[in-house]
Design a protein around this motif. Sequence first.
Motif, mmCIF file in Angstrom:
data_model
loop_
_atom_site.group_PDB
_atom_site.id
_atom_site.type_symbol
_atom_site.label_atom_id
_atom_site.label_comp_id
_atom_site.label_asym_id
_atom_site.label_seq_id
_atom_site.Cartn_x
_atom_site.Cartn_y
_atom_site.Cartn_z
ATOM 1 N N LEU A 185 -34.455 -6.165 15.201
ATOM 2 C CA LEU A 185 -35.005 -4.813 15.167
ATOM 3 C C LEU A 185 -35.353 -4.325 16.570
ATOM 4 O O LEU A 185 -35.262 -3.128 16.861
ATOM 5 C CB LEU A 185 -36.267 -4.780 14.283
ATOM 6 C CG LEU A 185 -36.087 -5.176 12.815
ATOM 7 C CD1 LEU A 185 -37.435 -5.151 12.101
ATOM 8 C CD2 LEU A 185 -35.095 -4.257 12.123
ATOM 9 N N LEU A 186 -35.734 -5.263 17.436
ATOM 10 C CA LEU A 186 -36.108 -4.904 18.807
ATOM 11 C C LEU A 186 -34.899 -4.641 19.697
ATOM 12 O O LEU A 186 -34.971 -3.812 20.615
ATOM 13 C CB LEU A 186 -36.966 -6.011 19.431
ATOM 14 C CG LEU A 186 -38.370 -6.188 18.851
ATOM 15 C CD1 LEU A 186 -39.038 -7.411 19.451
ATOM 16 C CD2 LEU A 186 -39.215 -4.945 19.088
ATOM 17 N N ILE A 187 -33.799 -5.327 19.440
ATOM 18 C CA ILE A 187 -32.611 -5.180 20.299
ATOM 19 C C ILE A 187 -32.177 -3.727 20.445
ATOM 20 O O ILE A 187 -31.989 -3.247 21.572
ATOM 21 C CB ILE A 187 -31.465 -6.079 19.803
ATOM 22 C CG1 ILE A 187 -31.773 -7.544 20.132
ATOM 23 C CG2 ILE A 187 -30.136 -5.682 20.452
ATOM 24 C CD1 ILE A 187 -30.805 -8.534 19.510
ATOM 25 N N PRO A 188 -31.996 -2.951 19.349
ATOM 26 C CA PRO A 188 -31.609 -1.542 19.533
ATOM 27 C C PRO A 188 -32.693 -0.693 20.192
ATOM 28 O O PRO A 188 -32.381 0.274 20.891
ATOM 29 C CB PRO A 188 -31.313 -1.061 18.110
ATOM 30 C CG PRO A 188 -31.966 -2.036 17.211
ATOM 31 C CD PRO A 188 -31.975 -3.341 17.925
ATOM 32 N N ILE A 189 -33.957 -1.076 20.022
ATOM 33 C CA ILE A 189 -35.040 -0.341 20.678
ATOM 34 C C ILE A 189 -34.983 -0.555 22.189
ATOM 35 O O ILE A 189 -35.224 0.360 22.979
ATOM 36 C CB ILE A 189 -36.407 -0.782 20.120
ATOM 37 C CG1 ILE A 189 -36.528 -0.380 18.650
ATOM 38 C CG2 ILE A 189 -37.557 -0.184 20.930
ATOM 39 C CD1 ILE A 189 -37.778 -0.893 17.967
ATOM 40 N N TYR A 190 -34.615 -1.765 22.609
ATOM 41 C CA TYR A 190 -34.561 -2.087 24.033
ATOM 42 C C TYR A 190 -33.390 -1.416 24.746
ATOM 43 O O TYR A 190 -33.275 -1.523 25.969
ATOM 44 C CB TYR A 190 -34.492 -3.602 24.225
ATOM 45 C CG TYR A 190 -35.771 -4.330 23.907
ATOM 46 C CD1 TYR A 190 -36.983 -3.640 23.800
ATOM 47 C CD2 TYR A 190 -35.785 -5.716 23.710
ATOM 48 C CE1 TYR A 190 -38.160 -4.315 23.496
ATOM 49 C CE2 TYR A 190 -36.958 -6.397 23.425
ATOM 50 C CZ TYR A 190 -38.140 -5.691 23.314
ATOM 51 O OH TYR A 190 -39.307 -6.365 23.036
ATOM 52 N N VAL A 191 -32.535 -0.733 24.005
ATOM 53 C CA VAL A 191 -31.488 0.071 24.646
ATOM 54 C C VAL A 191 -32.110 1.192 25.463
ATOM 55 O O VAL A 191 -31.599 1.574 26.521
ATOM 56 C CB VAL A 191 -30.540 0.673 23.583
ATOM 57 C CG1 VAL A 191 -29.618 1.706 24.212
ATOM 58 C CG2 VAL A 191 -29.708 -0.419 22.932
#
Length: 248
Positions: free
Chosen positions: A45-51
């Motif tokens: 869930l965090l990976i796309p936010i860290y974009v």
Amino acid sequence: MSSTPDSETDYETLAESGSKPKVDVRSLVRRALLIILALLVLPYLLIPIYVLPFMRPVSTLMLAELVTFQGYDRRWVPLEDISPRLIQSVMMSEDGQFCSHGGVDWNQMQTVVNSALEGESTRGASTIPMQTAKNLFLWNGRSFIRKGLELPLAVVSDFIWSKKRMMEIYLNVAEWGPGIYGIEAAAQYHFKVSASKLSSRQAALLAVALPNPIDRVAGKPGRGMQRLAGLIERRARGSGAYVGCVLD
């Protein structure tokens, strides 16, 4: 009509009979499984936010420093404010195929597995996406469990993030000494310069220190470290297309 015994009488009866409140084992197991599942899902869930470019992720080691009240030094810098020499050196030292693989260098991984099966000593096949996934979401130390969690995280993050964003995050969360995280803090701590002003030799020394930043002190290199830095410095000068996905 029977009367309801008061609470004091009930407790006395329980004490005399030796009875104990029953523990709902199934409920405890269910809760534990839900917590484990949440921890496994959270990174994805965090990976796309860290974009998002304004997001500045922290590593699990940084969080551990906070939890234990030790503190740390990390000064986030965008990729364009990092010396190209440092980027070239890190790529040539840590992951020469960074621009061509999809998070995992499967050819190198196969070589390591074959060598291990034959009983030979092996060199790690960890890529920059794998190291970034480990730093952000997992823990240090070698184990099959951690490696099994690390591989899909590396593939997913490499698919979602650009190579430049991956490198930016990696260089801003990597450890370069006790409580020293990110290239800006490392450059200031070891050489008293900003990340943008690192020389070729300084960049190579920092790259060589990455696998073991506690024992390999970039600012105080021994002969062996100087020799490795010289090799990485030469590779960085000839990196050319190998670093094109980051330094175009």
